[in-house]
Enzyme design. Structure first.
Site, PDB file in Angstrom:
ATOM      1  CE  LYS A 102      -3.846  -2.328   2.375  1.00 54.50           C
ATOM      2  NZ  LYS A 102      -4.690  -2.324   3.609  1.00 54.50           N
TER       3      LYS A 102
ATOM      4  CE1 TYR B 291      -9.447  -3.664   0.663  1.00 54.53           C
ATOM      5  CE2 TYR B 291      -8.865  -1.396   0.151  1.00 54.53           C
ATOM      6  CZ  TYR B 291      -8.526  -2.641   0.661  1.00 54.53           C
ATOM      7  OH  TYR B 291      -7.254  -2.848   1.168  1.00 54.53           O
TER       8      TYR B 291
ATOM      9  CG  ASN C  57      -3.481  -2.520   7.097  1.00 58.32           C
ATOM     10  OD1 ASN C  57      -3.393  -2.014   5.981  1.00 58.32           O
ATOM     11  ND2 ASN C  57      -4.505  -3.271   7.449  1.00 58.32           N
TER      12      ASN C  57
ATOM     13  CG  HIS D  76      -4.868  -6.372  -0.425  1.00 60.31           C
ATOM     14  ND1 HIS D  76      -6.071  -6.457   0.236  1.00 60.31           N
ATOM     15  CD2 HIS D  76      -4.949  -7.246  -1.463  1.00 60.31           C
ATOM     16  CE1 HIS D  76      -6.854  -7.341  -0.390  1.00 60.31           C
ATOM     17  NE2 HIS D  76      -6.197  -7.826  -1.435  1.00 60.31           N
TER      18      HIS D  76
ATOM     19  CD  GLU E 116      -8.489  -9.331  -3.569  1.00 67.19           C
ATOM     20  OE1 GLU E 116      -7.287  -9.649  -3.446  1.00 67.19           O
ATOM     21  OE2 GLU E 116      -9.241  -9.118  -2.596  1.00 67.19           O
TER      22      GLU E 116
HETATM   23  P1  GDP Z   1      -7.656  -7.070   5.342  1.00 61.40           P
HETATM   24  O1  GDP Z   1      -8.220  -8.108   4.423  1.00 61.40           O
HETATM   25  O2  GDP Z   1      -6.887  -7.685   6.483  1.00 61.40           O
HETATM   26  O3  GDP Z   1      -6.852  -6.017   4.640  1.00 61.40           O
HETATM   27  O4  GDP Z   1      -8.892  -6.331   6.055  1.00 61.40           O
HETATM   28  P2  GDP Z   1     -10.329  -5.900   5.465  1.00 61.40           P
HETATM   29  O5  GDP Z   1     -10.575  -6.550   4.151  1.00 61.40           O
HETATM   30  O6  GDP Z   1     -11.316  -6.118   6.559  1.00 61.40           O
HETATM   31  O7  GDP Z   1     -10.175  -4.330   5.293  1.00 61.40           O
HETATM   32  C1  GDP Z   1      -9.476  -3.807   4.198  1.00 61.40           C
HETATM   33  C2  GDP Z   1      -8.633  -2.635   4.644  1.00 61.40           C
HETATM   34  O8  GDP Z   1      -9.465  -1.580   5.117  1.00 61.40           O
HETATM   35  C3  GDP Z   1      -7.692  -2.914   5.832  1.00 61.40           C
HETATM   36  O9  GDP Z   1      -6.508  -3.573   5.456  1.00 61.40           O
HETATM   37  C4  GDP Z   1      -7.439  -1.518   6.343  1.00 61.40           C
HETATM   38  O10 GDP Z   1      -6.503  -0.825   5.504  1.00 61.40           O
HETATM   39  C5  GDP Z   1      -8.807  -0.880   6.157  1.00 61.40           C
HETATM   40  N1  GDP Z   1      -9.598  -0.971   7.382  1.00 61.40           N
HETATM   41  C6  GDP Z   1     -10.249  -2.071   7.847  1.00 61.40           C
HETATM   42  N2  GDP Z   1     -10.885  -1.795   9.012  1.00 61.40           N
HETATM   43  C7  GDP Z   1     -10.614  -0.492   9.274  1.00 61.40           C
HETATM   44  C8  GDP Z   1     -10.993   0.398  10.332  1.00 61.40           C
HETATM   45  O11 GDP Z   1     -11.690   0.038  11.278  1.00 61.40           O
HETATM   46  N3  GDP Z   1     -10.526   1.691  10.246  1.00 61.40           N
HETATM   47  C9  GDP Z   1      -9.745   2.113   9.211  1.00 61.40           C
HETATM   48  N4  GDP Z   1      -9.338   3.389   9.205  1.00 61.40           N
HETATM   49  N5  GDP Z   1      -9.386   1.307   8.205  1.00 61.40           N
HETATM   50  C10 GDP Z   1      -9.802   0.027   8.228  1.00 61.40           C
HETATM   51 MG    MG Z   2      -9.683  -7.974   2.938  1.00 62.23          MG
END
Ligand code: GDP
Ligand code: MG
Length: 154
Positions: free
Chosen positions: A13, A53, A116, A119, A130
């Site tokens: 990212k 997303y 974080n 991805h 994807e």
């Molecule tokens: P991943 O698959 O572990 O990346 O997690 P998800 O698919 O649930 O979410 C996608 C991305 O959205 C995450 O990697 C974070 O960058 C962001 N994200 C998820 N939850 C949060 C949150 O509660 N707050 C914020 N600011 N970003 C979030």
């Molecule tokens: Mg995810």
């Protein structure tokens, strides 16, 4: 593609690119034994991001996620190998860096869920979608890895 030919999408990212973490992240996947079959750097559009997303567009943090993910270039990759999706998720660590174990990318390089670093696809079906979204077919290379049969029983 299943089994030893499983593929997953990994993206560094914008914060990871800015912090010069691309090389270290690639190295982890190389050393683990996966094979790189696609790689590019790009500035993500809001349109691509909303498709990537699609389950998150209604979340309260989505506007901030768009700002973050479009703030600079990302490096997106496809890695191939046995159990690539599940093993990559373990290497990347939990979504919230506060919960991610040391030794994972997020556990070693990040502190907050909104930044974080990386991805990783979360299922083989998700990975397939994807990969099709981010890459053209001809951008993915089938090449013979000289030690494929050393890291994995074929
Ligand atoms: P991943 O698959 O572990 O990346 O997690 P998800 O698919 O649930 O979410 C996608 C991305 O959205 C995450 O990697 C974070 O960058 C962001 N994200 C998820 N939850 C949060 C949150 O509660 N707050 C914020 N600011 N970003 C979030
Ligand atoms: Mg995810």
């Amino acid at each position: 593609i299943s089994g030893v030919r499983e593929r997953t999408l990994i993206a560094v990212k914008p914060d990871g690119v800015q912090r010069r973490l691309v090389g270290q992240i690639i190295q982890r996947f190389e050393l683990r034994g996966f094979k790189l079959v696609g790689l590019k750097m790009l500035q993500v559009s809001e349109d691509l991001l909303s498709r990537h997303y699609s389950q998150l567009t209604g979340k309260p943090f989505y506007p901030d996620l768009v700002k973050y993910m479009t703030s600079g270039p990302v490096v997106v990759m496809v890695w191939e190998g046995y159990n690539a999706v599940q093993t990559s998720r373990a290497m990347v660590g939990l979504t919230n860096p506060a919960d991610a174990q040391a030794g994972t990318v997020r556990g070693d390089f990040s502190i907050h869920v909104s930044r974080n670093v990386v991805h990783a696809s979360d299922s083989p079906e998700g990975a397939q979608k994807e990969i099709q979204l981010w890459f053209q077919g001809q951008e993915l290379l089938n090449w013979d890895c000289c030690y494929h049969n050393i890291t994995c029983e074929l």
